[in-house]
Design a protein around this motif. Structure first.
Motif, PDB file in Angstrom:
ATOM      1  N   VAL A   1       8.413   8.552   4.670  1.00  0.00           N
ATOM      2  CA  VAL A   1       9.227   7.398   3.475  1.00  0.00           C
ATOM      3  C   VAL A   1      10.270   8.221   3.023  1.00  0.00           C
ATOM      4  CG1 VAL A   1       8.993   6.120   1.478  1.00  0.00           C
ATOM      5  CG2 VAL A   1       7.173   5.673   3.302  1.00  0.00           C
ATOM      6  N   VAL A   2       9.810   9.428   2.549  1.00  0.00           N
ATOM      7  CA  VAL A   2      10.850  10.367   1.657  1.00  0.00           C
ATOM      8  C   VAL A   2      11.985  10.744   2.711  1.00  0.00           C
ATOM      9  CG1 VAL A   2      11.060  12.814   0.835  1.00  0.00           C
ATOM     10  CG2 VAL A   2       9.017  11.069  -0.014  1.00  0.00           C
ATOM     11  N   ARG A   3      11.633  11.195   4.027  1.00  0.00           N
ATOM     12  CA  ARG A   3      12.646  11.588   5.020  1.00  0.00           C
ATOM     13  C   ARG A   3      13.448  10.488   5.196  1.00  0.00           C
ATOM     14  NH1 ARG A   3       9.496  12.102   9.426  1.00  0.00           N
ATOM     15  NH2 ARG A   3       8.756  14.279   9.082  1.00  0.00           N
ATOM     16  N   GLU A   4      13.189   9.103   5.356  1.00  0.00           N
ATOM     17  CA  GLU A   4      14.024   7.983   5.539  1.00  0.00           C
ATOM     18  C   GLU A   4      14.884   7.666   4.471  1.00  0.00           C
ATOM     19  OE1 GLU A   4      13.239   3.231   5.997  1.00  0.00           O
ATOM     20  OE2 GLU A   4      11.954   4.218   7.196  1.00  0.00           O
ATOM     21  N   ARG A   5      14.284   7.786   3.212  1.00  0.00           N
ATOM     22  CA  ARG A   5      15.076   7.671   1.861  1.00  0.00           C
ATOM     23  C   ARG A   5      16.262   8.665   2.006  1.00  0.00           C
ATOM     24  NH1 ARG A   5      10.591   6.449  -2.659  1.00  0.00           N
ATOM     25  NH2 ARG A   5       9.806   4.493  -1.911  1.00  0.00           N
ATOM     26  N   GLY A   6      15.942  10.084   2.231  1.00  0.00           N
ATOM     27  CA  GLY A   6      16.881  11.003   2.187  1.00  0.00           C
ATOM     28  C   GLY A   6      17.842  10.791   3.328  1.00  0.00           C
ATOM     29  N   GLN A   7      17.434  10.511   4.585  1.00  0.00           N
ATOM     30  CA  GLN A   7      18.362  10.071   5.247  1.00  0.00           C
ATOM     31  C   GLN A   7      19.461   9.050   4.923  1.00  0.00           C
ATOM     32  OE1 GLN A   7      15.826   9.513   8.771  1.00  0.00           O
ATOM     33  NE2 GLN A   7      15.981  11.537   9.438  1.00  0.00           N
ATOM     34  N   ILE A   8      19.061   7.947   4.326  1.00  0.00           N
ATOM     35  CA  ILE A   8      19.842   6.690   3.781  1.00  0.00           C
ATOM     36  C   ILE A   8      20.921   7.372   2.730  1.00  0.00           C
ATOM     37  CG2 ILE A   8      19.707   4.629   2.608  1.00  0.00           C
ATOM     38  CD1 ILE A   8      17.090   4.112   4.003  1.00  0.00           C
ATOM     39  N   ARG A   9      20.294   8.066   1.882  1.00  0.00           N
ATOM     40  CA  ARG A   9      21.201   8.876   0.822  1.00  0.00           C
ATOM     41  C   ARG A   9      22.242   9.653   1.525  1.00  0.00           C
ATOM     42  NH1 ARG A   9      16.244   9.711  -1.846  1.00  0.00           N
ATOM     43  NH2 ARG A   9      16.480  12.071  -1.356  1.00  0.00           N
ATOM     44  N   VAL A  10      21.734  10.415   2.598  1.00  0.00           N
ATOM     45  CA  VAL A  10      22.830  11.198   3.069  1.00  0.00           C
ATOM     46  C   VAL A  10      23.880  10.529   3.890  1.00  0.00           C
ATOM     47  CG1 VAL A  10      23.192  13.101   4.812  1.00  0.00           C
ATOM     48  CG2 VAL A  10      21.238  13.457   3.387  1.00  0.00           C
ATOM     49  N   THR A  11      23.457   9.422   4.604  1.00  0.00           N
ATOM     50  CA  THR A  11      24.316   8.594   5.453  1.00  0.00           C
ATOM     51  C   THR A  11      25.388   8.016   4.429  1.00  0.00           C
ATOM     52  OG1 THR A  11      22.749   8.507   7.245  1.00  0.00           O
ATOM     53  CG2 THR A  11      24.535   6.801   7.037  1.00  0.00           C
ATOM     54  N   GLU A  12      24.835   7.423   3.375  1.00  0.00           N
ATOM     55  CA  GLU A  12      25.627   6.570   2.392  1.00  0.00           C
ATOM     56  C   GLU A  12      26.863   7.643   1.741  1.00  0.00           C
ATOM     57  OE1 GLU A  12      22.957   4.798  -0.299  1.00  0.00           O
ATOM     58  OE2 GLU A  12      22.590   3.079   1.253  1.00  0.00           O
ATOM     59  N   ALA A  13      26.294   8.746   1.484  1.00  0.00           N
ATOM     60  CA  ALA A  13      27.238   9.838   0.803  1.00  0.00           C
ATOM     61  C   ALA A  13      28.088  10.353   1.853  1.00  0.00           C
ATOM     62  CB  ALA A  13      26.353  10.945   0.247  1.00  0.00           C
ATOM     63  N   MET A  14      27.818  10.670   3.038  1.00  0.00           N
ATOM     64  CA  MET A  14      28.706  11.153   3.998  1.00  0.00           C
ATOM     65  C   MET A  14      29.801   9.936   4.437  1.00  0.00           C
ATOM     66  SD  MET A  14      27.785  14.013   4.740  1.00  0.00           S
ATOM     67  CE  MET A  14      26.693  15.204   5.622  1.00  0.00           C
ATOM     68  N   GLU A  15      29.554   8.668   4.296  1.00  0.00           N
ATOM     69  CA  GLU A  15      30.386   7.458   4.714  1.00  0.00           C
ATOM     70  C   GLU A  15      31.221   7.402   3.416  1.00  0.00           C
ATOM     71  OE1 GLU A  15      27.698   4.263   5.148  1.00  0.00           O
ATOM     72  OE2 GLU A  15      27.416   4.832   7.121  1.00  0.00           O
ATOM     73  N   ARG A  16      30.866   7.749   2.376  1.00  0.00           N
ATOM     74  CA  ARG A  16      31.926   7.612   1.336  1.00  0.00           C
ATOM     75  C   ARG A  16      33.103   8.749   1.348  1.00  0.00           C
ATOM     76  NH1 ARG A  16      27.154   6.257  -1.744  1.00  0.00           N
ATOM     77  NH2 ARG A  16      26.677   8.608  -2.395  1.00  0.00           N
ATOM     78  N   LEU A  17      32.730   9.800   2.188  1.00  0.00           N
ATOM     79  CA  LEU A  17      33.785  11.118   2.370  1.00  0.00           C
ATOM     80  C   LEU A  17      35.076  10.472   3.107  1.00  0.00           C
ATOM     81  CD1 LEU A  17      31.486  13.983   2.845  1.00  0.00           C
ATOM     82  CD2 LEU A  17      32.647  13.329   0.735  1.00  0.00           C
ATOM     83  N   GLY A  18      34.646   9.453   4.073  1.00  0.00           N
ATOM     84  CA  GLY A  18      35.963   9.312   4.694  1.00  0.00           C
ATOM     85  C   GLY A  18      35.496  10.082   6.313  1.00  0.00           C
TER      86      GLY A  18
ATOM     87  N   ILE B   1       0.922  -1.162  -0.057  1.00  0.00           N
ATOM     88  CA  ILE B   1      -0.104   0.014   0.171  1.00  0.00           C
ATOM     89  C   ILE B   1       0.839   1.266  -0.088  1.00  0.00           C
ATOM     90  CG2 ILE B   1      -1.730   1.202   1.471  1.00  0.00           C
ATOM     91  CD1 ILE B   1      -2.795  -1.543   2.189  1.00  0.00           C
ATOM     92  N   ALA B   2       1.709   1.070   0.548  1.00  0.00           N
ATOM     93  CA  ALA B   2       2.884   2.214   0.710  1.00  0.00           C
ATOM     94  C   ALA B   2       3.318   2.584  -0.314  1.00  0.00           C
ATOM     95  CB  ALA B   2       3.975   2.146   1.806  1.00  0.00           C
ATOM     96  N   ASP B   3       3.840   1.566  -1.281  1.00  0.00           N
ATOM     97  CA  ASP B   3       4.466   1.793  -2.455  1.00  0.00           C
ATOM     98  C   ASP B   3       3.451   2.270  -3.574  1.00  0.00           C
ATOM     99  OD1 ASP B   3       6.877   0.730  -1.695  1.00  0.00           O
ATOM    100  OD2 ASP B   3       6.475  -1.217  -2.481  1.00  0.00           O
ATOM    101  N   ALA B   4       2.207   2.016  -3.558  1.00  0.00           N
ATOM    102  CA  ALA B   4       1.159   2.432  -4.105  1.00  0.00           C
ATOM    103  C   ALA B   4       0.853   3.830  -3.941  1.00  0.00           C
ATOM    104  CB  ALA B   4      -0.132   1.773  -4.032  1.00  0.00           C
ATOM    105  N   LEU B   5       0.850   4.077  -2.615  1.00  0.00           N
ATOM    106  CA  LEU B   5       0.870   5.470  -2.223  1.00  0.00           C
ATOM    107  C   LEU B   5       1.780   6.453  -2.890  1.00  0.00           C
ATOM    108  CD1 LEU B   5      -0.217   7.749  -0.197  1.00  0.00           C
ATOM    109  CD2 LEU B   5       1.083   6.813   1.535  1.00  0.00           C
TER     110      LEU B   5
END
Length: 194
Positions: free
Chosen positions: A63-80, A14-18
């Motif tokens: 959902v958008v907030r969680e996805r954004g947090q994941i993207r930020v966390t992954e990008a920051m981890e790549r910085l060292g 349902i969330a994906d459809a939303l």
């Protein structure tokens, strides 16, 4: 023997459809009926998981907030371990901007939610807390020479939101948006900052 229902699987369906309805048609088009049709389930099933449209809207933003947090966390981890404050802010903001197809849908949902809260201020309470936290983080990363770090942080956050709108509307390409971000960071940090 009764069929065992996987509630998390149904909620995800349902969330994906939303999210698809919100990204394709805007949050104003989100209704129990539209989400049910998109998910291929009954409106009653959708209502079992989301009693009101406001609950669906809040869930979409979460959902958008969680996805954004994941993207930020992954990008920051790549910085060292020790990136410069300028690189840290650029990376964080770039991760939040709708620069590609994957992030564009989330950007549409977020923009639609901002519009939704413009006429329903009570629905914006979580946004106010997020904005305050983000502004505080940005201010803490700005150089000490910025006499009013809070105002400079608010300006950078407003730039990010404006760039997001221009990206979603097609007025800016990803390259143009990143160039504008870099130019503003140069103003805040100086041209020679790494």
């Amino acid at each position: 023997m009764p069929k065992k229902v996987d509630h998390q699987e149904r909620r995800t369906l349902i969330a994906d459809a939303l999210m698809r309805v919100a990204a394709d048609q805007g949050l104003e088009a989100v209704s129990l009926r539209h989400v049910a049709a998109e998910a291929g389930v009954s409106a009653g099933m959708v209502q079992h998981y989301f009693r009101t449209k406001d609950e669906m809207m809040a869930f979409a933003l979460a959902v958008v907030r969680e996805r954004g947090q994941i993207r930020v966390t992954e990008a920051m981890e790549r910085l060292g371990s020790d990136p410069s404050p300028r690189l840290l802010l650029r990376t964080m903001i770039a991760a939040l901007l709708p620069l590609d197809d994957r992030t564009r849908d989330d950007g549409r949902v977020a923009l639609a939610y901002f519009a939704y809260t413009a006429v329903r201020p009570a629905a914006a309470s979580s946004l106010r807390a997020d904005t305050a936290q983000l502004t505080e983080f940005i201010a803490s990363a700005l150089p000490a020479r910025n006499a009013n770090a809070a105002a400079a942080a608010a300006g950078l956050l407003a730039l990010m939101e404006g760039l997001g709108i221009y990206l979603l509307g097609g007025q800016y390409t990803a390259e143009q948006a990143l160039a504008a971000l870099d130019a503003h960071l140069d103003l805040l940090f100086g041209v020679d900052a790494a």
